[in-house]
Design an enzyme around this catalytic site. Structure first.
Site, PDB file in Angstrom:
ATOM      1  N   CYS A 141      60.749  52.806  96.636  1.00 55.09           N
ATOM      2  CA  CYS A 141      60.722  53.835  97.821  1.00 55.09           C
ATOM      3  C   CYS A 141      61.268  55.168  97.464  1.00 55.09           C
ATOM      4  O   CYS A 141      60.959  56.006  97.070  1.00 55.09           O
ATOM      5  CB  CYS A 141      61.129  53.209  99.074  1.00 55.09           C
ATOM      6  N   ASP A 166      54.896  56.951 108.254  1.00 58.74           N
ATOM      7  CA  ASP A 166      55.969  56.982 107.347  1.00 58.74           C
ATOM      8  C   ASP A 166      57.250  56.985 108.529  1.00 58.74           C
ATOM      9  O   ASP A 166      58.176  56.357 108.159  1.00 58.74           O
ATOM     10  CB  ASP A 166      56.196  58.300 106.505  1.00 58.74           C
ATOM     11  N   GLU A 206      53.326  51.927  97.311  1.00 52.73           N
ATOM     12  CA  GLU A 206      53.708  53.257  97.300  1.00 52.73           C
ATOM     13  C   GLU A 206      52.354  54.145  96.962  1.00 52.73           C
ATOM     14  O   GLU A 206      51.966  54.973  97.922  1.00 52.73           O
ATOM     15  CB  GLU A 206      54.798  53.790  96.130  1.00 52.73           C
ATOM     16  N   TYR A 232      63.322  65.747  97.850  1.00 54.57           N
ATOM     17  CA  TYR A 232      63.050  64.395  97.352  1.00 54.57           C
ATOM     18  C   TYR A 232      63.750  64.330  95.773  1.00 54.57           C
ATOM     19  O   TYR A 232      63.954  63.703  95.230  1.00 54.57           O
ATOM     20  CB  TYR A 232      61.750  63.833  97.140  1.00 54.57           C
ATOM     21  N   TYR A 243      59.447  58.197  94.664  1.00 47.73           N
ATOM     22  CA  TYR A 243      59.655  59.709  95.346  1.00 47.73           C
ATOM     23  C   TYR A 243      60.484  60.747  94.576  1.00 47.73           C
ATOM     24  O   TYR A 243      60.256  61.663  94.591  1.00 47.73           O
ATOM     25  CB  TYR A 243      60.005  59.625  96.623  1.00 47.73           C
TER      26      TYR A 243
HETATM   27  C1  LIG Z   1      56.490  55.177 102.158  1.00 51.96           C
HETATM   28  C2  LIG Z   1      57.515  55.711 101.639  1.00 51.96           C
HETATM   29  N1  LIG Z   1      58.011  55.369 100.361  1.00 51.96           N
HETATM   30  C3  LIG Z   1      59.072  56.334 100.253  1.00 51.96           C
HETATM   31  C4  LIG Z   1      59.890  57.207 100.784  1.00 51.96           C
HETATM   32  C5  LIG Z   1      61.187  57.850 100.626  1.00 51.96           C
HETATM   33  O1  LIG Z   1      62.115  57.620 101.310  1.00 51.96           O
HETATM   34  C6  LIG Z   1      59.236  57.470 102.143  1.00 51.96           C
HETATM   35  N2  LIG Z   1      59.701  58.225 103.092  1.00 51.96           N
HETATM   36  N3  LIG Z   1      57.955  56.559 102.397  1.00 51.96           N
END
Ligand SMILES: Cc1ncc(CO)c(N)n1
Length: 227
Positions: free
Chosen positions: A136, A43, A207, A166, A140
């Protein structure tokens, strides 16, 4: 509006991801440190590329308002989101900077990142890239809201802060993306709108694959590079 359809399309992925092992592992505090480490390594690299793609979009947009938004989002990604990563690193019990010294674009992350870059390079209209980027923040945010609504996280819950982060910090991010997508979609034909919807849906699936990638600690096959 197209964004209403996109949010509807995301519902199935949000439910699936919520029930998968990564999110359940956070909720039940039984996710392995190895999976958290794998996720953080992947990430950290993913967010770096997300910021780079924001930078590409800045050079493609003519809207000053969009430029301001993209710059703000880059700043958030490069500085703010590390707070969520630090929460996971604290659970692992190793310094975040040390954890992310290793890592690479593991296969599922690689595919996700290249899906966004493909649109940024191949398409002039930034809505195509934004439709690949929008899951993204949106997914979340929805995952975190769902977890907070369906669970009572005690003060000392190791991952309460991750869900709080989040469910509170990124609702604006997704909203601006959806507004921009709707604006551009209003000038597009059905084929192009279909591409926007496909980009979004594929990223929603990316995701899910990204979280599952951490649970299986996905790596590229070992190849003897000396032959
Ligand atoms: C893969 C991924 N998707 C969404 C987020 C949210 O920012 C993150 N940190 N990483």
């Amino acid at each position: 509006m197209l964004s209403t359809q996109l949010k509807q399309d995301a519902e199935q992925f949000i439910d699936e991801i919520y029930g998968d092992d990564f999110i359940q592992g956070l909720i039940n505090e039984d996710i392995s440190h190895a999976s958290l480490i794998h996720y953080l390594q992947a990430d950290a690299l993913y967010l770096e590329e997300f910021a780079n793609i924001y930078a590409m979009l800045i050079s493609k947009t003519t809207s000053k308002e969009m430029m301001e938004y993209l710059l703000e989002e880059m700043r958030f990604i490069l500085g703010g989101e590390v707070e969520a990563h630090e929460i996971l690193a604290r659970a692992v019990g190793r310094p975040y900077a040390e954890i992310i010294e290793d890592g690479e674009w593991y296969p599922s992350a690689d595919h996700y990142i290249k899906h966004m870059y493909y649109n940024a390079y191949a398409k002039e209209n930034i809505a195509f890239t934004l439709s690949a980027m929008a899951p993204c923040p949106y997914i979340y945010q929805k995952l975190a809201e769902k977890a907070m609504a369906q669970n009572v996280f005690q003060e000392n819950h190791q991952y309460r802060g991750w869900f709080e982060f989040y469910s509170g910090n990124i609702d604006e991010t997704a909203d601006v993306m959806f507004k921009a997508i709707d604006k551009e979609a209003g000038k597009m034909n059905d084929y192009e709108i279909g591409l926007l919807r496909k980009n979004f849906r594929e990223s929603a699936e990316h995701e899910r694959r990204f979280f599952n990638m951490a649970m299986t600690r996905e790596h590229w096959a070992e190849v003897d590079m000396n032959v």
